[in-house]
Design a protein around this motif. Sequence first.
Motif, PDB file in Angstrom:
ATOM      1  N   HIS A  24      13.485  -6.302  10.388  1.00 54.66           N
ATOM      2  CA  HIS A  24      12.475  -7.332  10.660  1.00 54.66           C
ATOM      3  C   HIS A  24      11.173  -7.000   9.925  1.00 54.66           C
ATOM      4  CE1 HIS A  24      14.814  -7.582  14.688  1.00 54.66           C
ATOM      5  NE2 HIS A  24      15.478  -8.145  13.698  1.00 54.66           N
ATOM      6  N   ALA A  25      10.832  -5.720   9.862  1.00 58.88           N
ATOM      7  CA  ALA A  25       9.668  -5.318   9.065  1.00 58.88           C
ATOM      8  C   ALA A  25       9.873  -5.680   7.602  1.00 58.88           C
ATOM      9  CB  ALA A  25       9.416  -3.817   9.218  1.00 58.88           C
ATOM     10  N   ALA A  26      11.119  -5.566   7.126  1.00 58.00           N
ATOM     11  CA  ALA A  26      11.424  -5.949   5.744  1.00 58.00           C
ATOM     12  C   ALA A  26      11.221  -7.446   5.525  1.00 58.00           C
ATOM     13  CB  ALA A  26      12.852  -5.550   5.388  1.00 58.00           C
ATOM     14  N   THR A  27      11.450  -8.255   6.559  1.00 58.86           N
ATOM     15  CA  THR A  27      11.188  -9.689   6.454  1.00 58.86           C
ATOM     16  C   THR A  27       9.701  -9.952   6.247  1.00 58.86           C
ATOM     17  OG1 THR A  27      13.099 -10.277   7.813  1.00 58.86           O
ATOM     18  CG2 THR A  27      11.335 -11.907   7.674  1.00 58.86           C
ATOM     19  N   TYR A  28       8.869  -9.236   6.987  1.00 55.90           N
ATOM     20  CA  TYR A  28       7.414  -9.355   6.809  1.00 55.90           C
ATOM     21  C   TYR A  28       7.021  -8.959   5.384  1.00 55.90           C
ATOM     22  CZ  TYR A  28       2.424  -8.374   7.684  1.00 55.90           C
ATOM     23  OH  TYR A  28       1.042  -8.340   7.641  1.00 55.90           O
ATOM     24  N   LEU A  29       7.549  -7.843   4.926  1.00 49.87           N
ATOM     25  CA  LEU A  29       7.269  -7.385   3.572  1.00 49.87           C
ATOM     26  C   LEU A  29       7.729  -8.407   2.541  1.00 49.87           C
ATOM     27  CD1 LEU A  29       6.465  -5.223   1.490  1.00 49.87           C
ATOM     28  CD2 LEU A  29       8.681  -4.134   1.891  1.00 49.87           C
ATOM     29  N   LYS A  30       8.888  -9.001   2.776  1.00 49.78           N
ATOM     30  CA  LYS A  30       9.423 -10.009   1.854  1.00 49.78           C
ATOM     31  C   LYS A  30       8.443 -11.158   1.670  1.00 49.78           C
ATOM     32  CE  LYS A  30      12.948 -13.689   1.848  1.00 49.78           C
ATOM     33  NZ  LYS A  30      13.466 -13.561   0.467  1.00 49.78           N
ATOM     34  N   TYR A  31       7.942 -11.699   2.779  1.00 48.46           N
ATOM     35  CA  TYR A  31       7.028 -12.835   2.664  1.00 48.46           C
ATOM     36  C   TYR A  31       5.719 -12.444   1.997  1.00 48.46           C
ATOM     37  CZ  TYR A  31       9.864 -16.262   5.100  1.00 48.46           C
ATOM     38  OH  TYR A  31      10.855 -17.151   5.426  1.00 48.46           O
TER      39      TYR A  31
ATOM     40  N   VAL B 297       5.131  -1.592  14.272  1.00 49.84           N
ATOM     41  CA  VAL B 297       3.772  -1.973  13.864  1.00 49.84           C
ATOM     42  C   VAL B 297       3.328  -1.117  12.681  1.00 49.84           C
ATOM     43  CG1 VAL B 297       1.343  -2.016  14.563  1.00 49.84           C
ATOM     44  CG2 VAL B 297       3.110  -2.898  16.112  1.00 49.84           C
ATOM     45  N   ALA B 298       3.612   0.177  12.734  1.00 49.26           N
ATOM     46  CA  ALA B 298       3.236   1.055  11.625  1.00 49.26           C
ATOM     47  C   ALA B 298       3.914   0.618  10.328  1.00 49.26           C
ATOM     48  CB  ALA B 298       3.592   2.500  11.953  1.00 49.26           C
TER      49      ALA B 298
ATOM     50  N   ALA C 222       1.854  -0.385   6.954  1.00 42.26           N
ATOM     51  CA  ALA C 222       2.143   0.267   5.677  1.00 42.26           C
ATOM     52  C   ALA C 222       2.506  -0.768   4.621  1.00 42.26           C
ATOM     53  CB  ALA C 222       3.279   1.274   5.847  1.00 42.26           C
ATOM     54  N   ALA C 223       3.359  -1.726   4.991  1.00 42.40           N
ATOM     55  CA  ALA C 223       3.767  -2.770   4.044  1.00 42.40           C
ATOM     56  C   ALA C 223       2.569  -3.588   3.583  1.00 42.40           C
ATOM     57  CB  ALA C 223       4.814  -3.678   4.698  1.00 42.40           C
ATOM     58  N   ALA C 224       1.717  -3.994   4.525  1.00 39.25           N
ATOM     59  CA  ALA C 224       0.554  -4.820   4.171  1.00 39.25           C
ATOM     60  C   ALA C 224      -0.410  -4.064   3.260  1.00 39.25           C
ATOM     61  CB  ALA C 224      -0.168  -5.280   5.436  1.00 39.25           C
ATOM     62  N   THR C 225      -0.598  -2.773   3.520  1.00 40.66           N
ATOM     63  CA  THR C 225      -1.521  -1.987   2.699  1.00 40.66           C
ATOM     64  C   THR C 225      -0.987  -1.828   1.280  1.00 40.66           C
ATOM     65  OG1 THR C 225      -2.174  -0.764   4.696  1.00 40.66           O
ATOM     66  CG2 THR C 225      -2.852   0.147   2.576  1.00 40.66           C
ATOM     67  N   ILE C 226       0.296  -1.550   1.165  1.00 38.77           N
ATOM     68  CA  ILE C 226       0.904  -1.413  -0.162  1.00 38.77           C
ATOM     69  C   ILE C 226       0.773  -2.715  -0.956  1.00 38.77           C
ATOM     70  CG2 ILE C 226       3.123  -1.151  -1.368  1.00 38.77           C
ATOM     71  CD1 ILE C 226       3.885   0.847   0.909  1.00 38.77           C
ATOM     72  N   ILE C 227       1.059  -3.839  -0.297  1.00 37.69           N
ATOM     73  CA  ILE C 227       0.981  -5.130  -0.988  1.00 37.69           C
ATOM     74  C   ILE C 227      -0.468  -5.466  -1.340  1.00 37.69           C
ATOM     75  CG2 ILE C 227       1.375  -7.602  -0.753  1.00 37.69           C
ATOM     76  CD1 ILE C 227       3.911  -5.894  -1.177  1.00 37.69           C
ATOM     77  N   ALA C 228      -1.404  -5.162  -0.456  1.00 37.37           N
ATOM     78  CA  ALA C 228      -2.815  -5.444  -0.736  1.00 37.37           C
ATOM     79  C   ALA C 228      -3.298  -4.650  -1.944  1.00 37.37           C
ATOM     80  CB  ALA C 228      -3.667  -5.120   0.492  1.00 37.37           C
ATOM     81  N   ALA C 229      -2.890  -3.366  -2.024  1.00 37.07           N
ATOM     82  CA  ALA C 229      -3.289  -2.555  -3.183  1.00 37.07           C
ATOM     83  C   ALA C 229      -2.587  -3.030  -4.443  1.00 37.07           C
ATOM     84  CB  ALA C 229      -2.978  -1.084  -2.914  1.00 37.07           C
TER      85      ALA C 229
END
Length: 337
Positions: free
Chosen positions: A52-59, A153-154, A158-165
Amino acid sequence: MASQMLDEILSIPAVVERQNAEVGRIYREIGRRLRAADPRAAISNARGSSDHAATYLKYLLEITIGLPLASVGPSVASIYGGNLRLAGQLCITISQSGASTDLVMLQQAAARDGALTLALVNEVESPVARQAKLLAPLHAGPERAVAATKTFVASLVAAATIIAAWSEDDALLSAIEALPNPLQAAVTLDWSPALAAVSAASSIFTVSRGPGLAVAAEAALKFKESCRLHAEPFSAAELRHGPIALPGPDFAALLFVPRDQGRASMAEAEAALRGTGAAVFRCDVEGGDLPVVAAPHPLLDPICQIASFYRFVEEVARERGLDPDRPPNLSKVTVTQ
């Protein structure tokens, strides 16, 4: 006596604060390295909550960078021995334990087939963590409750920070730094107006759009494993393609409403579900049946939504006479092949 699950839910704000302070720089460096590597496409390698975290990362990856991400079944490598043509692509493994045989084997196969490997893992001495080219430690600390909460949540942070950078989105990076305070509010919200109807429901739909679909999927899983309630997650766009025939007065539905272009279709889904007689609860920062904290950035709203949901689902388990720390037939580390 508080459950271990509740203790870990209440620790989420501190976990995210520690992530930002101690490993956020690692995530940002990974984002910069991925921008330089410029992969042609990406695959994810995960099970359960991590999927499910991978789904968030995907979007996030597809919306902000335009890079498609496909979920690949680990059994392609672990059972079927398939060879994937992954030259110039990125393989992202997400796991709390990093120990499941099938995840290890798919990551190995991806590297052998030419992919750059990235792992988001809590156990940094695990096989997945040791073998990844790039490692993003989740840094959530030991998670003892069977149901994953703080590690999920972690993973999102982590996914959001990587994508933001990667996308050089300074506004999103600043919002992630500010996330602990909204999360502190999120884990204290009262969702008791939904407690009786959800606890007594014969089945539950969890509904969202875009990045919020990860929260819908995670919520459905938690109803099953912690509360022994049947639940299914859906995109609001999918309800009209068959599932809307199922609900009736014995159903409940939770709608995790985004602050983006998906709002309109969520309103349509809500109207359709209310028309079936189901008990419908709208979780919306702009006003709904259940209170939700607005994150510092709309792409982070799912993180605040799931934090509030976790507090609620622990209460539902106890309302149904269950021990949220001891779901039947489950163990903390799941090893599959």
